[in-house]
Design a protein around this motif. Sequence first.
Motif, PDB file in Angstrom:
ATOM      1  N   ASP A 194     -19.084  10.641  -7.999  1.00  0.00           N
ATOM      2  CA  ASP A 194     -18.324  10.857  -9.172  1.00  0.00           C
ATOM      3  C   ASP A 194     -16.781  10.779  -9.151  1.00  0.00           C
ATOM      4  OD1 ASP A 194     -20.707  11.657 -10.466  1.00  0.00           O
ATOM      5  OD2 ASP A 194     -20.413  13.712 -10.250  1.00  0.00           O
ATOM      6  N   VAL A 195     -16.405  10.517  -7.721  1.00  0.00           N
ATOM      7  CA  VAL A 195     -15.113  10.288  -7.638  1.00  0.00           C
ATOM      8  C   VAL A 195     -14.557   8.719  -7.648  1.00  0.00           C
ATOM      9  CG1 VAL A 195     -13.050  10.208  -6.068  1.00  0.00           C
ATOM     10  CG2 VAL A 195     -14.785  12.073  -6.092  1.00  0.00           C
ATOM     11  N   ALA A 196     -13.938   8.449  -8.677  1.00  0.00           N
ATOM     12  CA  ALA A 196     -13.468   7.089  -9.311  1.00  0.00           C
ATOM     13  C   ALA A 196     -12.426   6.556  -8.290  1.00  0.00           C
ATOM     14  CB  ALA A 196     -12.887   7.011 -10.649  1.00  0.00           C
ATOM     15  N   ILE A 197     -12.806   5.407  -7.620  1.00  0.00           N
ATOM     16  CA  ILE A 197     -11.889   4.828  -6.553  1.00  0.00           C
ATOM     17  C   ILE A 197     -11.129   3.506  -7.411  1.00  0.00           C
ATOM     18  CG2 ILE A 197     -11.790   3.592  -4.435  1.00  0.00           C
ATOM     19  CD1 ILE A 197     -12.327   6.616  -4.315  1.00  0.00           C
ATOM     20  N   VAL A 198      -9.802   3.392  -7.104  1.00  0.00           N
ATOM     21  CA  VAL A 198      -8.859   2.308  -7.462  1.00  0.00           C
ATOM     22  C   VAL A 198      -8.693   1.592  -6.371  1.00  0.00           C
ATOM     23  CG1 VAL A 198      -7.092   1.869  -8.784  1.00  0.00           C
ATOM     24  CG2 VAL A 198      -8.514   3.710  -9.551  1.00  0.00           C
ATOM     25  N   SER A 199      -8.769   0.348  -6.412  1.00  0.00           N
ATOM     26  CA  SER A 199      -8.388  -0.589  -5.325  1.00  0.00           C
ATOM     27  C   SER A 199      -7.079  -1.220  -5.496  1.00  0.00           C
ATOM     28  CB  SER A 199      -9.700  -1.648  -5.074  1.00  0.00           C
ATOM     29  OG  SER A 199      -8.993  -2.663  -4.069  1.00  0.00           O
ATOM     30  N   THR A 200      -6.094  -1.135  -4.843  1.00  0.00           N
ATOM     31  CA  THR A 200      -4.704  -1.603  -4.993  1.00  0.00           C
ATOM     32  C   THR A 200      -4.654  -2.971  -4.322  1.00  0.00           C
ATOM     33  OG1 THR A 200      -3.976  -0.537  -3.095  1.00  0.00           O
ATOM     34  CG2 THR A 200      -3.594   0.470  -5.368  1.00  0.00           C
ATOM     35  N   GLY A 201      -5.473  -3.399  -3.729  1.00  0.00           N
ATOM     36  CA  GLY A 201      -5.590  -4.722  -2.812  1.00  0.00           C
ATOM     37  C   GLY A 201      -5.235  -4.441  -1.398  1.00  0.00           C
ATOM     38  N   TYR A 202      -4.439  -3.313  -1.030  1.00  0.00           N
ATOM     39  CA  TYR A 202      -4.024  -2.944  -0.025  1.00  0.00           C
ATOM     40  C   TYR A 202      -4.670  -1.643   0.493  1.00  0.00           C
ATOM     41  CZ  TYR A 202      -0.916  -1.227   3.901  1.00  0.00           C
ATOM     42  OH  TYR A 202      -0.538  -0.592   5.047  1.00  0.00           O
ATOM     43  N   GLN A 203      -5.380  -0.744  -0.257  1.00  0.00           N
ATOM     44  CA  GLN A 203      -5.809   0.356   0.161  1.00  0.00           C
ATOM     45  C   GLN A 203      -6.909   0.729  -1.133  1.00  0.00           C
ATOM     46  OE1 GLN A 203      -3.577   3.628   1.299  1.00  0.00           O
ATOM     47  NE2 GLN A 203      -1.991   3.475  -0.644  1.00  0.00           N
ATOM     48  N   GLN A 204      -7.463   1.796  -0.960  1.00  0.00           N
ATOM     49  CA  GLN A 204      -8.469   2.116  -2.065  1.00  0.00           C
ATOM     50  C   GLN A 204      -8.035   3.905  -2.142  1.00  0.00           C
ATOM     51  OE1 GLN A 204     -12.579   1.608  -1.115  1.00  0.00           O
ATOM     52  NE2 GLN A 204     -12.559  -0.446  -1.825  1.00  0.00           N
ATOM     53  N   LEU A 205      -8.065   4.157  -3.288  1.00  0.00           N
ATOM     54  CA  LEU A 205      -7.139   5.617  -3.684  1.00  0.00           C
ATOM     55  C   LEU A 205      -8.211   6.178  -4.774  1.00  0.00           C
ATOM     56  CD1 LEU A 205      -3.532   4.949  -3.910  1.00  0.00           C
ATOM     57  CD2 LEU A 205      -4.824   5.745  -2.009  1.00  0.00           C
ATOM     58  N   PRO A 206      -8.271   7.510  -4.653  1.00  0.00           N
ATOM     59  CA  PRO A 206      -9.016   8.241  -5.796  1.00  0.00           C
ATOM     60  C   PRO A 206      -8.126   8.229  -7.275  1.00  0.00           C
ATOM     61  CG  PRO A 206      -8.945   9.704  -3.828  1.00  0.00           C
ATOM     62  CD  PRO A 206      -8.170   8.655  -3.590  1.00  0.00           C
ATOM     63  N   LYS A 207      -8.759   7.988  -8.280  1.00  0.00           N
ATOM     64  CA  LYS A 207      -8.284   7.817  -9.405  1.00  0.00           C
ATOM     65  C   LYS A 207      -7.128   8.899  -9.624  1.00  0.00           C
ATOM     66  CE  LYS A 207      -9.487   6.361 -13.995  1.00  0.00           C
ATOM     67  NZ  LYS A 207     -10.696   6.126 -15.165  1.00  0.00           N
ATOM     68  N   GLU A 208      -7.110   9.968  -9.399  1.00  0.00           N
ATOM     69  CA  GLU A 208      -6.000  10.858  -9.712  1.00  0.00           C
ATOM     70  C   GLU A 208      -4.889  10.592  -8.919  1.00  0.00           C
ATOM     71  OE1 GLU A 208      -9.056  12.840  -6.979  1.00  0.00           O
ATOM     72  OE2 GLU A 208      -9.210  11.764  -8.751  1.00  0.00           O
ATOM     73  N   ARG A 209      -5.089   9.905  -7.695  1.00  0.00           N
ATOM     74  CA  ARG A 209      -3.733   9.914  -6.757  1.00  0.00           C
ATOM     75  C   ARG A 209      -3.198   8.552  -6.990  1.00  0.00           C
ATOM     76  NH1 ARG A 209      -5.289  10.172  -0.705  1.00  0.00           N
ATOM     77  NH2 ARG A 209      -3.213   9.586  -0.555  1.00  0.00           N
ATOM     78  N   ALA A 210      -3.770   7.609  -7.946  1.00  0.00           N
ATOM     79  CA  ALA A 210      -3.242   6.434  -8.181  1.00  0.00           C
ATOM     80  C   ALA A 210      -2.043   6.675  -9.126  1.00  0.00           C
ATOM     81  CB  ALA A 210      -4.302   5.145  -8.628  1.00  0.00           C
ATOM     82  N   THR A 211      -0.926   6.065  -8.674  1.00  0.00           N
ATOM     83  CA  THR A 211       0.407   5.810  -9.731  1.00  0.00           C
ATOM     84  C   THR A 211       0.398   4.396 -10.407  1.00  0.00           C
ATOM     85  OG1 THR A 211       1.863   4.983  -7.918  1.00  0.00           O
ATOM     86  CG2 THR A 211       1.536   7.329  -8.053  1.00  0.00           C
ATOM     87  N   GLY A 212       1.147   4.589 -11.716  1.00  0.00           N
ATOM     88  CA  GLY A 212       1.286   3.479 -12.467  1.00  0.00           C
ATOM     89  C   GLY A 212       0.253   3.187 -13.421  1.00  0.00           C
ATOM     90  N   SER A 213       0.327   2.189 -14.077  1.00  0.00           N
ATOM     91  CA  SER A 213      -0.451   1.822 -15.316  1.00  0.00           C
ATOM     92  C   SER A 213      -1.625   0.739 -14.501  1.00  0.00           C
ATOM     93  CB  SER A 213      -0.103   1.336 -16.332  1.00  0.00           C
ATOM     94  OG  SER A 213      -0.853   0.947 -17.333  1.00  0.00           O
ATOM     95  N   PHE A 214      -2.833   1.012 -14.768  1.00  0.00           N
ATOM     96  CA  PHE A 214      -4.292   0.192 -14.192  1.00  0.00           C
ATOM     97  C   PHE A 214      -5.318   0.123 -15.289  1.00  0.00           C
ATOM     98  CE2 PHE A 214      -4.812   4.062 -12.214  1.00  0.00           C
ATOM     99  CZ  PHE A 214      -6.070   4.342 -12.386  1.00  0.00           C
ATOM    100  N   ALA A 215      -5.957  -0.848 -15.275  1.00  0.00           N
ATOM    101  CA  ALA A 215      -7.101  -0.920 -15.699  1.00  0.00           C
ATOM    102  C   ALA A 215      -8.199  -1.491 -14.793  1.00  0.00           C
ATOM    103  CB  ALA A 215      -7.209  -1.990 -16.890  1.00  0.00           C
ATOM    104  N   GLN A 216      -9.584  -0.879 -14.788  1.00  0.00           N
ATOM    105  CA  GLN A 216     -10.460  -1.103 -13.981  1.00  0.00           C
ATOM    106  C   GLN A 216     -11.697  -1.615 -14.752  1.00  0.00           C
ATOM    107  OE1 GLN A 216     -11.866   2.010 -11.426  1.00  0.00           O
ATOM    108  NE2 GLN A 216     -11.986   0.683  -9.769  1.00  0.00           N
TER     109      GLN A 216
END
Length: 208
Positions: A56-78
């Motif tokens: 259930d934990v959504a992972i956001v990839s910045t290309g450099y590392q993978q972060l949980p969605k609640e820790r990702a800063t800035g605006s993004f679309a997945q």
Amino acid sequence: MPTSAGKEGLFSLQNVPPDDILVVSFIGYQPKKIGPQDTQADIIVALSPDATQLEDVAIVSTGYQQLPKERATGSFAQVDNQLLNRRVSTNLVDRLEGVVPGLLFNRNTYDASTGGNDISVRGTSSIHAARSPLVVVDGFPYEGNLSSINPNDIENITVLKDAAAASIWGVRSGNGVIVVSTKKGKRNKKTEVAFTTNVTVGNKPDLY
């Protein structure tokens, strides 16, 4: 009689009634119950991961590392694999059009008229310099055409839209960053085979 473990996982309980049951729990792991006969001396408790909670934990990839969605800063679309496959096309650009908010496909430009891809994130960011966003594939900048990437090999796509990406990719992220993550094998997982097919249904041609 609740207690919590320290950073090394050590805890202690005193004056525990002989009939009490010890319950050890942690976020993302299955709780474990220990009977009264096992709590009279030092014990080692090993918890098993709870797969239903971890997925259930959504992972956001910045290309450099993978972060949980609640820790990702800035605006993004997945865009995950399921959303990417809603539109039938052999071209990745055609599948992204109309799916990602803020990702614009400019049609009335010279690059678009000559068969290229004129893509911008949140409008025009420069007048004379390049306006195309930075494309990162599996952690490495990609200089080729986005249309040449096989959409069936893609696991998910993350579009970084604002200046938060500059802390990772520097000045090249001024036009936004499109992070492409391809499908990979996973450890201790069975072999999976995916089959994709397209069927087109049309009217019977009038031969006369």
